[in-house]
Motif scaffolding. Structure first.
Motif, PDB file in Angstrom:
ATOM      1  N   SER A 167     -88.216  29.320 -10.069  1.00 13.26           N
ATOM      2  CA  SER A 167     -89.218  29.606 -11.092  1.00 13.26           C
ATOM      3  C   SER A 167     -88.995  30.976 -11.711  1.00 13.26           C
ATOM      4  O   SER A 167     -89.106  31.158 -12.927  1.00 13.26           O
ATOM      5  CB  SER A 167     -90.626  29.528 -10.492  1.00 13.26           C
ATOM      6  OG  SER A 167     -90.933  28.211 -10.088  1.00 13.26           O
ATOM      7  N   GLN A 199     -88.277  27.508  -4.250  1.00 10.03           N
ATOM      8  CA  GLN A 199     -89.123  27.174  -5.396  1.00 10.03           C
ATOM      9  C   GLN A 199     -89.450  28.430  -6.201  1.00 10.03           C
ATOM     10  O   GLN A 199     -89.374  28.429  -7.438  1.00 10.03           O
ATOM     11  CB  GLN A 199     -90.408  26.497  -4.916  1.00 10.03           C
ATOM     12  CG  GLN A 199     -90.199  25.100  -4.366  1.00 10.03           C
ATOM     13  CD  GLN A 199     -91.488  24.507  -3.823  1.00 10.03           C
ATOM     14  OE1 GLN A 199     -92.458  25.215  -3.590  1.00 10.03           O
ATOM     15  NE2 GLN A 199     -91.495  23.206  -3.622  1.00 10.03           N
ATOM     16  N   GLN A 241     -88.060  26.426   1.781  1.00 11.80           N
ATOM     17  CA  GLN A 241     -88.293  25.627   0.583  1.00 11.80           C
ATOM     18  C   GLN A 241     -89.183  26.363  -0.411  1.00 11.80           C
ATOM     19  O   GLN A 241     -88.926  26.349  -1.621  1.00 11.80           O
ATOM     20  CB  GLN A 241     -88.920  24.282   0.957  1.00 11.80           C
ATOM     21  CG  GLN A 241     -89.220  23.350  -0.209  1.00 11.80           C
ATOM     22  CD  GLN A 241     -87.964  22.921  -0.962  1.00 11.80           C
ATOM     23  OE1 GLN A 241     -86.846  23.118  -0.467  1.00 11.80           O
ATOM     24  NE2 GLN A 241     -88.129  22.371  -2.140  1.00 11.80           N
ATOM     25  N   THR A 242     -90.233  27.014   0.086  1.00 14.05           N
ATOM     26  CA  THR A 242     -91.113  27.773  -0.801  1.00 14.05           C
ATOM     27  C   THR A 242     -90.356  28.922  -1.458  1.00 14.05           C
ATOM     28  O   THR A 242     -90.524  29.199  -2.652  1.00 14.05           O
ATOM     29  CB  THR A 242     -92.326  28.316  -0.025  1.00 14.05           C
ATOM     30  OG1 THR A 242     -93.056  27.220   0.533  1.00 14.05           O
ATOM     31  CG2 THR A 242     -93.249  29.116  -0.932  1.00 14.05           C
ATOM     32  N   PRO A 296     -86.671  22.154  -7.267  1.00 15.81           N
ATOM     33  CA  PRO A 296     -88.078  22.227  -6.876  1.00 15.81           C
ATOM     34  C   PRO A 296     -89.056  21.882  -7.992  1.00 15.81           C
ATOM     35  O   PRO A 296     -90.195  21.555  -7.734  1.00 15.81           O
ATOM     36  CB  PRO A 296     -88.246  23.684  -6.433  1.00 15.81           C
ATOM     37  CG  PRO A 296     -87.197  24.421  -7.204  1.00 15.81           C
ATOM     38  CD  PRO A 296     -86.031  23.466  -7.319  1.00 15.81           C
TER      39      PRO A 296
END
Length: 263
Positions: A37, A33, A29-30, A260
């Motif tokens: 970005s 994200q 998940q990180t 995210p």
């Protein structure tokens, strides 16, 4: 290769830009994200909203200027129409339970907290096993399986009281938790785990006091905001999908991920 942690020595990259240090292990998940970005940051640079020499560190923390540029980019690229009166009314009628005031629910729960370093897969298995146990327990022996499990397993201070949370209103709960509990008629142990920012919850609804329905005109603005947010999320996902399709992405899969930036 998509895994729960990054095993390779090579960092994940978006168009050659590393999303983390080589020795750093990140959950999926990180990584998603950071990839989203970085896609938006690069798009802002391409659109002339940020200097071509704009850089980001391996921690992927955006500067204030980069964040402002991304906001400007999204204002340019995302078309968010104002919801019609008919659409607002249909949503209001279909989700009437979300627009009441004064609803109270008596709850108890068993919290399996998600903390740094915890194996989420094992935690979920444990929570699901507990849910099955308390749902299947017939209670004929006179004991209270839910309270016993809460005292033994819950990571919430309420565990000492058998998981009792008392009578709550939606405002007293985390919004994602309240969304699962309020505005419906379920009573008893819920047949699913409830997810919140704190972790996984086994929840029993002991009682409900219905609230009063608010008139459409009184909540028209809130309904419109909900519909705009839903449209925004869809548009952002589509835009990110377009950016990802044109990018060289290594070590991270962002397809099908929840957006995210709006969680």
């Amino acid at each position: 290769m998509q895994t729960s942690t990054l095993e390779s020595l090579q960092p994940a990259r978006v168009n050659g830009i590393a999303l983390h240090a080589p020795e750093e292990a990140l959950d999926a998940q990180t990584l998603r994200q950071r990839a989203c970005s970085e896609l938006l940051r690069q798009a802002a640079v391409s659109a002339g909203l940020r200097s071509a020499d704009d850089t980001v560190g391996t921690d992927s923390v955006l500067s204030e200027a980069a964040s402002t540029a991304i906001e400007a980019l999204l204002e340019q690229q995302l078309v968010i129409p104002e919801p019609s009166e008919q659409a607002c009314l249909r949503h209001y009628q279909a989700h009437a339970g979300n627009y009441t005031t004064g609803e109270r629910v008596q709850l108890r729960h068993i919290l399996f907290a998600v903390t740094p370093g915890v194996d989420v897969s094992l935690l979920r298995q444990r929570a699901e096993a507990t849910l099955l146990d308390v749902r299947c327990h017939d209670g004929k022996q006179g004991d209270d399986a839910f309270a016993v499990q809460a005292r033994s397993l819950s990571n919430c201070p309420s565990g000492a009281e058998g998981g009792q949370l008392g009578w709550l209103t939606a405002d007293a709960c985390a919004s994602e938790f309240a969304k699962e509990i309020f505005g419906n008629k379920e009573v008893g142990v819920l047949p699913r785990l409830v997810h919140s920012r704190f972790g996984l919850h086994v929840v029993e609804v002991l009682g409900r006091e219905p609230g009063q329905q608010r008139d459409f005109e009184a909540v028209r603005g809130a309904v419109a905001m909900t519909l705009r947010q839903s449209t925004y999320v869809t548009a952002l996902r589509q835009y990110l999908s377009l950016l990802a399709g044109a990018a060289d992405i290594e070590g991270v899969d962002i397809d099908g991920a929840e957006t995210p930036l709006v969680q």
